[in-house]
Design a protein around this motif. Structure first.
Motif, PDB file in Angstrom:
ATOM      1  N   GLY A  31       0.837  -1.281   0.013  1.00 61.44           N
ATOM      2  CA  GLY A  31       0.188  -0.047   0.191  1.00 61.44           C
ATOM      3  C   GLY A  31       0.679   1.241   0.112  1.00 61.44           C
ATOM      4  N   HIS A  32       2.169   1.065  -0.002  1.00 64.77           N
ATOM      5  CA  HIS A  32       3.140   2.413   0.077  1.00 64.77           C
ATOM      6  C   HIS A  32       2.997   3.345   1.205  1.00 64.77           C
ATOM      7  N   LEU A  33       2.596   2.613   2.447  1.00 65.31           N
ATOM      8  CA  LEU A  33       2.118   3.185   3.562  1.00 65.31           C
ATOM      9  C   LEU A  33       3.160   3.403   4.692  1.00 65.31           C
ATOM     10  N   THR A  34       4.398   3.068   4.326  1.00 66.47           N
ATOM     11  CA  THR A  34       5.611   2.975   5.137  1.00 66.47           C
ATOM     12  C   THR A  34       6.629   3.367   4.377  1.00 66.47           C
ATOM     13  N   PRO A  35       7.410   4.529   4.665  1.00 64.68           N
ATOM     14  CA  PRO A  35       6.906   5.445   5.954  1.00 64.68           C
ATOM     15  C   PRO A  35       5.747   6.279   5.493  1.00 64.68           C
ATOM     16  N   PRO A  36       5.217   7.020   6.479  1.00 62.74           N
ATOM     17  CA  PRO A  36       3.994   7.838   6.464  1.00 62.74           C
ATOM     18  C   PRO A  36       4.279   8.965   5.449  1.00 62.74           C
ATOM     19  N   MET A  37       3.436   9.378   4.762  1.00 69.90           N
ATOM     20  CA  MET A  37       3.612  10.818   4.114  1.00 69.90           C
ATOM     21  C   MET A  37       3.792  11.820   5.135  1.00 69.90           C
ATOM     22  N   SER A  38       4.169  12.912   4.806  1.00 66.18           N
ATOM     23  CA  SER A  38       4.283  13.969   5.662  1.00 66.18           C
ATOM     24  C   SER A  38       2.988  14.837   5.963  1.00 66.18           C
ATOM     25  N   PRO A  39       2.809  15.328   7.210  1.00 69.87           N
ATOM     26  CA  PRO A  39       1.420  15.807   7.462  1.00 69.87           C
ATOM     27  C   PRO A  39       1.553  17.283   6.802  1.00 69.87           C
ATOM     28  N   THR A  40       2.485  17.727   6.248  1.00 72.51           N
ATOM     29  CA  THR A  40       2.376  18.972   5.564  1.00 72.51           C
ATOM     30  C   THR A  40       1.985  18.719   3.819  1.00 72.51           C
ATOM     31  N   GLU A  41       1.770  17.853   3.556  1.00 77.75           N
ATOM     32  CA  GLU A  41       1.803  17.498   2.092  1.00 77.75           C
ATOM     33  C   GLU A  41       0.457  18.503   1.636  1.00 77.75           C
ATOM     34  N   SER A  42       0.663  19.053   0.522  1.00 71.33           N
ATOM     35  CA  SER A  42      -0.559  19.660   0.082  1.00 71.33           C
ATOM     36  C   SER A  42      -1.882  18.840  -0.603  1.00 71.33           C
ATOM     37  N   PRO A  43      -2.685  19.236  -0.550  1.00 73.56           N
ATOM     38  CA  PRO A  43      -4.098  18.694  -0.926  1.00 73.56           C
ATOM     39  C   PRO A  43      -3.866  17.893  -2.214  1.00 73.56           C
ATOM     40  N   ASP A  44      -3.107  18.712  -3.225  1.00 69.41           N
ATOM     41  CA  ASP A  44      -3.026  18.231  -4.588  1.00 69.41           C
ATOM     42  C   ASP A  44      -1.873  16.847  -4.618  1.00 69.41           C
ATOM     43  N   ILE A  46      -1.782  14.843  -1.886  1.00 71.80           N
ATOM     44  CA  ILE A  46      -2.535  13.788  -1.364  1.00 71.80           C
ATOM     45  C   ILE A  46      -3.360  13.185  -2.286  1.00 71.80           C
ATOM     46  N   VAL A  47      -4.131  13.996  -3.196  1.00 69.11           N
ATOM     47  CA  VAL A  47      -4.882  13.286  -4.323  1.00 69.11           C
ATOM     48  C   VAL A  47      -4.027  12.602  -5.302  1.00 69.11           C
ATOM     49  N   ALA A  48      -2.864  12.901  -5.738  1.00 71.62           N
ATOM     50  CA  ALA A  48      -1.825  12.434  -6.503  1.00 71.62           C
ATOM     51  C   ALA A  48      -1.299  11.101  -5.814  1.00 71.62           C
ATOM     52  N   PHE A  49      -1.255  11.141  -4.627  1.00 72.36           N
ATOM     53  CA  PHE A  49      -0.978   9.883  -3.939  1.00 72.36           C
ATOM     54  C   PHE A  49      -2.002   8.763  -4.142  1.00 72.36           C
ATOM     55  N   LEU A  50      -3.268   9.109  -3.675  1.00 77.29           N
ATOM     56  CA  LEU A  50      -4.235   8.223  -3.838  1.00 77.29           C
ATOM     57  C   LEU A  50      -4.456   7.603  -5.002  1.00 77.29           C
ATOM     58  N   GLU A  51      -4.535   8.563  -6.210  1.00 73.11           N
ATOM     59  CA  GLU A  51      -4.566   8.097  -7.414  1.00 73.11           C
ATOM     60  C   GLU A  51      -3.510   7.117  -7.782  1.00 73.11           C
ATOM     61  N   ASP A  52      -2.227   7.541  -7.582  1.00 67.92           N
ATOM     62  CA  ASP A  52      -1.211   6.688  -8.100  1.00 67.92           C
ATOM     63  C   ASP A  52      -1.077   5.351  -7.305  1.00 67.92           C
ATOM     64  N   HIS A  53      -1.542   5.367  -6.088  1.00 70.31           N
ATOM     65  CA  HIS A  53      -1.327   4.063  -5.221  1.00 70.31           C
ATOM     66  C   HIS A  53      -2.596   3.424  -5.142  1.00 70.31           C
ATOM     67  N   ARG A  54      -3.799   3.766  -5.786  1.00 69.48           N
ATOM     68  CA  ARG A  54      -4.969   3.164  -5.381  1.00 69.48           C
ATOM     69  C   ARG A  54      -5.397   1.802  -5.287  1.00 69.48           C
ATOM     70  N   THR A  55      -4.588   1.126  -6.312  1.00 72.43           N
ATOM     71  CA  THR A  55      -4.720  -0.382  -6.376  1.00 72.43           C
ATOM     72  C   THR A  55      -3.933  -0.857  -5.154  1.00 72.43           C
ATOM     73  N   GLY A  56      -2.481  -0.415  -4.806  1.00 77.34           N
ATOM     74  CA  GLY A  56      -1.744  -0.710  -3.688  1.00 77.34           C
ATOM     75  C   GLY A  56      -2.468  -0.711  -2.206  1.00 77.34           C
ATOM     76  N   ILE A  57      -3.169   0.563  -2.253  1.00 77.41           N
ATOM     77  CA  ILE A  57      -3.880   0.860  -1.106  1.00 77.41           C
ATOM     78  C   ILE A  57      -5.113   0.027  -0.705  1.00 77.41           C
ATOM     79  N   LEU A  58      -5.965  -0.435  -1.788  1.00 72.09           N
ATOM     80  CA  LEU A  58      -7.033  -1.245  -1.520  1.00 72.09           C
ATOM     81  C   LEU A  58      -6.500  -2.595  -1.369  1.00 72.09           C
ATOM     82  N   THR A  59      -5.391  -3.076  -2.074  1.00 71.30           N
ATOM     83  CA  THR A  59      -5.037  -4.306  -1.766  1.00 71.30           C
ATOM     84  C   THR A  59      -4.532  -4.490  -0.515  1.00 71.30           C
ATOM     85  N   CYS A  60      -3.834  -3.409   0.221  1.00 73.42           N
ATOM     86  CA  CYS A  60      -3.206  -3.433   1.514  1.00 73.42           C
ATOM     87  C   CYS A  60      -4.580  -3.663   2.365  1.00 73.42           C
ATOM     88  N   VAL A  61      -5.657  -2.862   2.312  1.00 77.30           N
ATOM     89  CA  VAL A  61      -6.807  -3.024   2.971  1.00 77.30           C
ATOM     90  C   VAL A  61      -7.481  -4.332   3.071  1.00 77.30           C
TER      91      VAL A  61
END
Length: 246
Positions: A31-44, A46-61
Motif C-alpha cells: 500500500g506504500h504506507l510506510t514510511p508515512p507521508m508528511s502531514p504538511t503534504e498539500s491537498p494536490d 495527497i490526491v496524486a498519492f491516492l490516485e497513483d497508489h489506489r490499487t496498492g492501498i485497496l489491496t493493503c486494506v
C-alpha cells in the motif's frame, strides 16, 4: 479438553502472531504506507498519492481484513499463558485480553477510511480527500498509545513470576514490553503537531515506536512458544485422563 489438543491449539494460536507480523509488513509495503507521508503534504499531493497508489492501498486494506481475525487466537493464547503466571484469571490476563480484543479495530477503522478515499478519488474534492487521509494517519498513529496497558500487562508478568526457576516470560522480554509501552505514549501528541518528532511521521511518534514494535512482534510468538512447551512438560506429569481446564 485433551492435553495434546490443548497444546496443539495453543501452538497454532502463537504462530498466528508470526502470520500477523509478516502479513502486516507485506500489506503496508504493497500500500506504500510506510514510511508515512508528511502531514504538511498539500491537498494536490495527497490526491496524486491516492490516485497513483489506489490499487496498492485497496489491496493493503483487503489483506488486512483477511489478516486481522488471526489477532484473536493470538491474543487469547497470550492471556492463557499470563493466567499461568497469575495462578488463574487475574488483572494482568484480563487487561491483556480486553485490550487485545479491541486492537484489531485500531487497524480496521482507519484503513476503511483510507480505502474510502482511494476507492473513487476522482469524484471527491481535494479538501475531502485530505480530511479523510488526515483522519487515517491521526487515528492509526495517535490511537496506538491506548494499547500501552496491554503491552505493560504482558511485560509486568515477567517480573512477578517467582514460583518458577525460569519465568514463563523472560526478564528481557519484560523490559522490552515496558519500553514499547513508553514509546507508544508520544503517539497521543500527533493531534497537536504537524511537524517535528511528535508528528505522525516523526521520530518519537512513529519511527522509534515502530522499531520497538517490530522487535516486540518478533519476540512475543517466540516467548509464547517457549511458555507453551513449558506447559506441555508440566502436563506430561499429570494422568492422561485428567482434563485440561482453560
Amino acid at each position: 479438553m485433551k492435553k495434546d489438543l490443548h497444546i496443539r491449539l495453543q501452538r497454532v494460536s502463537a504462530w498466528c502472531g508470526v502470520i500477523l507480523f509478516v502479513g502486516f509488513f507485506a500489506a503496508f509495503a504493497v500500500g506504500h504506507l510506510t514510511p508515512p507521508m508528511s502531514p504538511t503534504e498539500s491537498p494536490d499531493d495527497i490526491v496524486a498519492f491516492l490516485e497513483d497508489h489506489r490499487t496498492g492501498i485497496l489491496t493493503c486494506v483487503a489483506l488486512m481484513v483477511l489478516l486481522v481475525p488471526f489477532e484473536y487466537p493470538y491474543v487469547v493464547v497470550t492471556s492463557m499463558q499470563l493466567r499461568r503466571v497469575e495462578g488463574g484469571w487475574g488483572l494482568l490476563s484480563m487487561i491483556q485480553l480486553t485490550t487485545g480484543v479491541v486492537a484489531p479495530l485500531g487497524f480496521f477503522f482507519p484503513l476503511a477510511i483510507l480505502a474510502a478515499a482511494a476507492w473513487r478519488p476522482e469524484v471527491h474534492s481535494a479538501d475531502v480527500l485530505t480530511a479523510m487521509t488526515d483522519t487515517f494517519w491521526l487515528m492509526f498513529v495517535g490511537n496506538a498509545c491506548i494499547f500501552v496497558l496491554q503491552v505493560w500487562s504482558i511485560g509486568y508478568a515477567a517480573f512477578i513470576d517467582h514460583t518458577r526457576e525460569k519465568p514463563l516470560f523472560p526478564r528481557w522480554y519484560g523490559w522490552l514490553s515496558m519500553a514499547l509501552g513508553v514509546l507508544l505514549i508520544p503517539g497521543a501528541f500527533v493531534f497537536l503537531n504537524k511537524s517535528g518528532p511528535l508528528a505522525w511521521n516523526g521520530l518519537l511518534a512513529y519511527l522509534l515506536p515502530s522499531i520497538a514494535y517490530v522487535f516486540w512482534k518478533i519476540a512475543t510468538p517466540y516467548v509464547l512458544l517457549k511458555a507453551i512447551t513449558n506447559e506441555e512438560k508440566e502436563l506430561a506429569g499429570k494422568p492422561e485422563n485428567e482434563p485440561v481446564t482453560v
